[in-house]
Design a protein around this motif. Structure first.
Motif, mmCIF file in Angstrom:
data_model
loop_
_atom_site.group_PDB
_atom_site.id
_atom_site.type_symbol
_atom_site.label_atom_id
_atom_site.label_comp_id
_atom_site.label_asym_id
_atom_site.label_seq_id
_atom_site.Cartn_x
_atom_site.Cartn_y
_atom_site.Cartn_z
ATOM 1 N N ASP A 23 -1.610 -2.295 -14.037
ATOM 2 C CA ASP A 23 -0.432 -1.547 -13.624
ATOM 3 C C ASP A 23 0.642 -2.528 -13.148
ATOM 4 O OD1 ASP A 23 0.282 1.503 -12.637
ATOM 5 O OD2 ASP A 23 1.147 0.010 -11.276
ATOM 6 N N ARG A 24 1.894 -2.144 -13.251
ATOM 7 C CA ARG A 24 2.976 -3.047 -12.819
ATOM 8 C C ARG A 24 2.951 -3.285 -11.308
ATOM 9 N NH1 ARG A 24 7.858 -0.435 -11.216
ATOM 10 N NH2 ARG A 24 7.708 1.839 -11.211
ATOM 11 N N ASN A 25 2.238 -2.405 -10.584
ATOM 12 C CA ASN A 25 2.092 -2.581 -9.134
ATOM 13 C C ASN A 25 0.702 -3.128 -8.798
ATOM 14 O OD1 ASN A 25 4.698 -1.564 -8.206
ATOM 15 N ND2 ASN A 25 3.996 0.402 -9.008
ATOM 16 N N LYS A 78 -0.700 -4.463 -2.108
ATOM 17 C CA LYS A 78 -0.688 -3.826 -0.790
ATOM 18 C C LYS A 78 0.300 -2.662 -0.797
ATOM 19 C CE LYS A 78 -0.200 -4.893 4.117
ATOM 20 N NZ LYS A 78 0.133 -5.963 5.112
ATOM 21 N N GLY A 79 -0.132 -1.546 -0.271
ATOM 22 C CA GLY A 79 0.718 -0.355 -0.262
ATOM 23 C C GLY A 79 0.443 0.582 -1.424
ATOM 24 N N TYR A 80 -0.499 0.178 -2.306
ATOM 25 C CA TYR A 80 -0.855 1.008 -3.454
ATOM 26 C C TYR A 80 -2.372 1.159 -3.515
ATOM 27 C CZ TYR A 80 3.927 0.329 -5.091
ATOM 28 O OH TYR A 80 5.288 0.322 -5.193
ATOM 29 N N TYR A 92 1.362 4.740 -5.181
ATOM 30 C CA TYR A 92 1.949 4.379 -3.886
ATOM 31 C C TYR A 92 1.284 5.157 -2.759
ATOM 32 C CZ TYR A 92 5.391 4.152 -0.108
ATOM 33 O OH TYR A 92 6.003 3.993 1.111
ATOM 34 N N ILE A 93 0.905 4.447 -1.708
ATOM 35 C CA ILE A 93 0.307 5.100 -0.536
ATOM 36 C C ILE A 93 1.419 5.402 0.464
ATOM 37 C CG2 ILE A 93 -1.321 4.855 1.377
ATOM 38 C CD1 ILE A 93 -2.791 2.740 -0.298
ATOM 39 N N SER A 94 1.646 6.653 0.730
ATOM 40 C CA SER A 94 2.655 7.028 1.715
ATOM 41 C C SER A 94 2.056 6.900 3.114
ATOM 42 C CB SER A 94 3.115 8.474 1.471
ATOM 43 O OG SER A 94 3.850 8.945 2.582
ATOM 44 N N LEU A 95 2.660 6.051 3.942
ATOM 45 C CA LEU A 95 2.183 5.901 5.321
ATOM 46 C C LEU A 95 2.278 7.231 6.068
ATOM 47 C CD1 LEU A 95 3.768 2.477 6.383
ATOM 48 C CD2 LEU A 95 1.407 2.938 5.770
ATOM 49 N N PHE A 155 5.763 15.675 17.152
ATOM 50 C CA PHE A 155 7.094 16.289 17.245
ATOM 51 C C PHE A 155 8.159 15.375 16.640
ATOM 52 C CE2 PHE A 155 4.624 17.686 21.006
ATOM 53 C CZ PHE A 155 4.417 18.999 20.602
ATOM 54 N N ALA A 156 7.726 14.509 15.720
ATOM 55 C CA ALA A 156 8.649 13.572 15.068
ATOM 56 C C ALA A 156 8.581 13.732 13.562
ATOM 57 C CB ALA A 156 8.314 12.134 15.459
ATOM 58 N N ILE A 157 9.632 13.252 12.894
ATOM 59 C CA ILE A 157 9.689 13.237 11.435
ATOM 60 C C ILE A 157 9.415 11.804 10.980
ATOM 61 C CG2 ILE A 157 11.171 13.562 9.415
ATOM 62 C CD1 ILE A 157 12.770 15.590 11.169
ATOM 63 N N CYS A 158 8.441 11.646 10.087
ATOM 64 C CA CYS A 158 8.072 10.331 9.559
ATOM 65 C C CYS A 158 8.743 10.138 8.203
ATOM 66 C CB CYS A 158 6.551 10.235 9.429
ATOM 67 S SG CYS A 158 5.952 8.654 8.776
ATOM 68 N N ASN A 159 9.408 9.005 8.029
ATOM 69 C CA ASN A 159 10.063 8.695 6.764
ATOM 70 C C ASN A 159 9.594 7.338 6.253
ATOM 71 O OD1 ASN A 159 11.961 10.881 6.139
ATOM 72 N ND2 ASN A 159 12.951 10.302 8.050
ATOM 73 N N ASP A 160 9.060 7.309 5.016
ATOM 74 C CA ASP A 160 8.687 6.039 4.404
ATOM 75 C C ASP A 160 9.957 5.272 4.051
ATOM 76 O OD1 ASP A 160 5.681 6.015 3.998
ATOM 77 O OD2 ASP A 160 6.180 7.966 3.147
ATOM 78 N N THR A 161 9.979 3.989 4.405
ATOM 79 C CA THR A 161 11.150 3.170 4.085
ATOM 80 C C THR A 161 10.782 2.103 3.065
ATOM 81 O OG1 THR A 161 10.663 1.849 6.059
ATOM 82 C CG2 THR A 161 12.322 3.573 6.275
ATOM 83 N N GLU A 162 9.893 1.187 3.426
ATOM 84 C CA GLU A 162 9.432 0.162 2.501
ATOM 85 C C GLU A 162 7.933 0.320 2.319
ATOM 86 O OE1 GLU A 162 10.716 -3.656 3.817
ATOM 87 O OE2 GLU A 162 12.705 -2.933 4.349
ATOM 88 N N LEU A 163 7.344 -0.591 1.542
ATOM 89 C CA LEU A 163 5.929 -0.461 1.181
ATOM 90 C C LEU A 163 5.028 -0.297 2.395
ATOM 91 C CD1 LEU A 163 5.478 -2.976 -1.757
ATOM 92 C CD2 LEU A 163 5.803 -0.512 -1.836
ATOM 93 N N THR A 164 5.260 -1.099 3.420
ATOM 94 C CA THR A 164 4.388 -1.025 4.598
ATOM 95 C C THR A 164 5.182 -0.654 5.841
ATOM 96 O OG1 THR A 164 4.672 -3.411 4.929
ATOM 97 C CG2 THR A 164 2.749 -2.701 3.659
ATOM 98 N N GLU A 165 6.299 0.010 5.643
ATOM 99 C CA GLU A 165 7.153 0.381 6.772
ATOM 100 C C GLU A 165 7.448 1.874 6.749
ATOM 101 O OE1 GLU A 165 8.088 -1.701 9.151
ATOM 102 O OE2 GLU A 165 7.132 -3.426 8.192
#
Length: 258
Positions: free
Chosen positions: A57-59, A76-78, A87-90, A101-111
């Motif tokens: 895979d390309r990843n 890493k991250g996949y 892709y693994i969503s944190l 009570f928070a909203i989680c947003n994926d930004t980068e591969l491990t962030e």
């Protein structure tokens, strides 16, 4: 006469990684073994990773393991078998470690970022609502909440700001006067004596004042000595500065009596 076998000596001059094949008497052909490429005299390993990432895979990372052999490992991250990586969503697991009570947003591969939802405040990992809600969520103050609910006291559910001095749950459970006050119908007055309106007073603010007026109407005297804040010369602040959207909670070790 007998035919000369050109392959008989030193593999016919072919590479050690090649097969020497007799053709006509005295002649031979050199053919590289499987997994190798070349003219037969010189044979080198085929590295499948050099073409199309070895079918990975390309990843994924392609690692040569032998002649024309490779292993595929997701980056890493996949996750996946290397041939297919997803892709693994944190944020997909346990809200990414953010507060419930928070909203989680994926930004980068491990962030990822954690942002408190509307009507909550905090750093995203810890988010607080209004102080009425927070009373229930904390075992140190939950008993005070149940007393407010039993008497339908909702003053501190408003926009505020408010400052609360909340007797520890253990104190409210063990003080025999609570039953008497409830029976006599004065418990609501006692509870309101622990609330201050129109003020969001943190611990450092309280060290600078001597009196404040409670929602009950009576004054609460504040003194500061030996690195402790004491109310009415008897109740000491045990835990402080639990900040909510509409005020702040301090936990005290005794019940204030108007």
């Amino acid at each position: 006469c007998s035919a000369i076998d050109a392959c008989e000596s030193s593999n016919g001059g072919c590479s050690a990684k090649a097969e020497c094949r007799r053709t006509t008497p005295g002649n031979r052909a050199c053919v590289c073994n499987a997994g190798y490429t070349g003219d037969g005299i010189v044979c080198i390993e085929i590295n499948p990773c050099l073409v199309n990432n070895g079918g990975c895979d390309r990843n994924a990372e392609c690692t040569q393991t032998g002649p024309n052999q490779a292993a595929c490992n997701c980056l890493k991250g996949y996750s996946g078998d290397g041939k297919t990586c997803t892709y693994i969503s944190l944020c997909s697991q346990n809200n990414g470690g953010c507060s419930e009570f928070a909203i989680c947003n994926d930004t980068e591969l491990t962030e990822r970022t954690c942002t408190c939802k509307p009507n909550y405040i905090g750093d995203g990992f810890k988010c607080r609502g209004n102080i009425f809600q927070e009373l229930l969520r904390n075992s140190n103050t939950s008993r005070f909440y149940f007393h407010l609910e039993a008497l339908s006291i909702r003053d501190i559910a408003g926009p505020g700001p408010f400052t609360l001095f909340v007797p520890h749950t253990d104190v409210l459970n063990s003080d025999p006067r609570v039953k008497d006050w409830t029976a006599k119908g004065v418990m609501a007055q006692v509870l309101r004596y622990h609330m201050v309106g129109c003020a969001n007073l943190l611990y450092k603010d309280l060290t600078a004042i001597t009196n404040i007026t409670s929602l009950h109407g009576d004054l609460i005297h504040i003194s500061y000595s030996q690195n402790s804040l004491v109310l009415n010369n008897q109740a000491e602040i045990m835990l402080s500065d639990a900040v909510g959207t509409n005020g702040v909670i301090h936990v005290i070790n005794q019940i204030l009596v108007p």
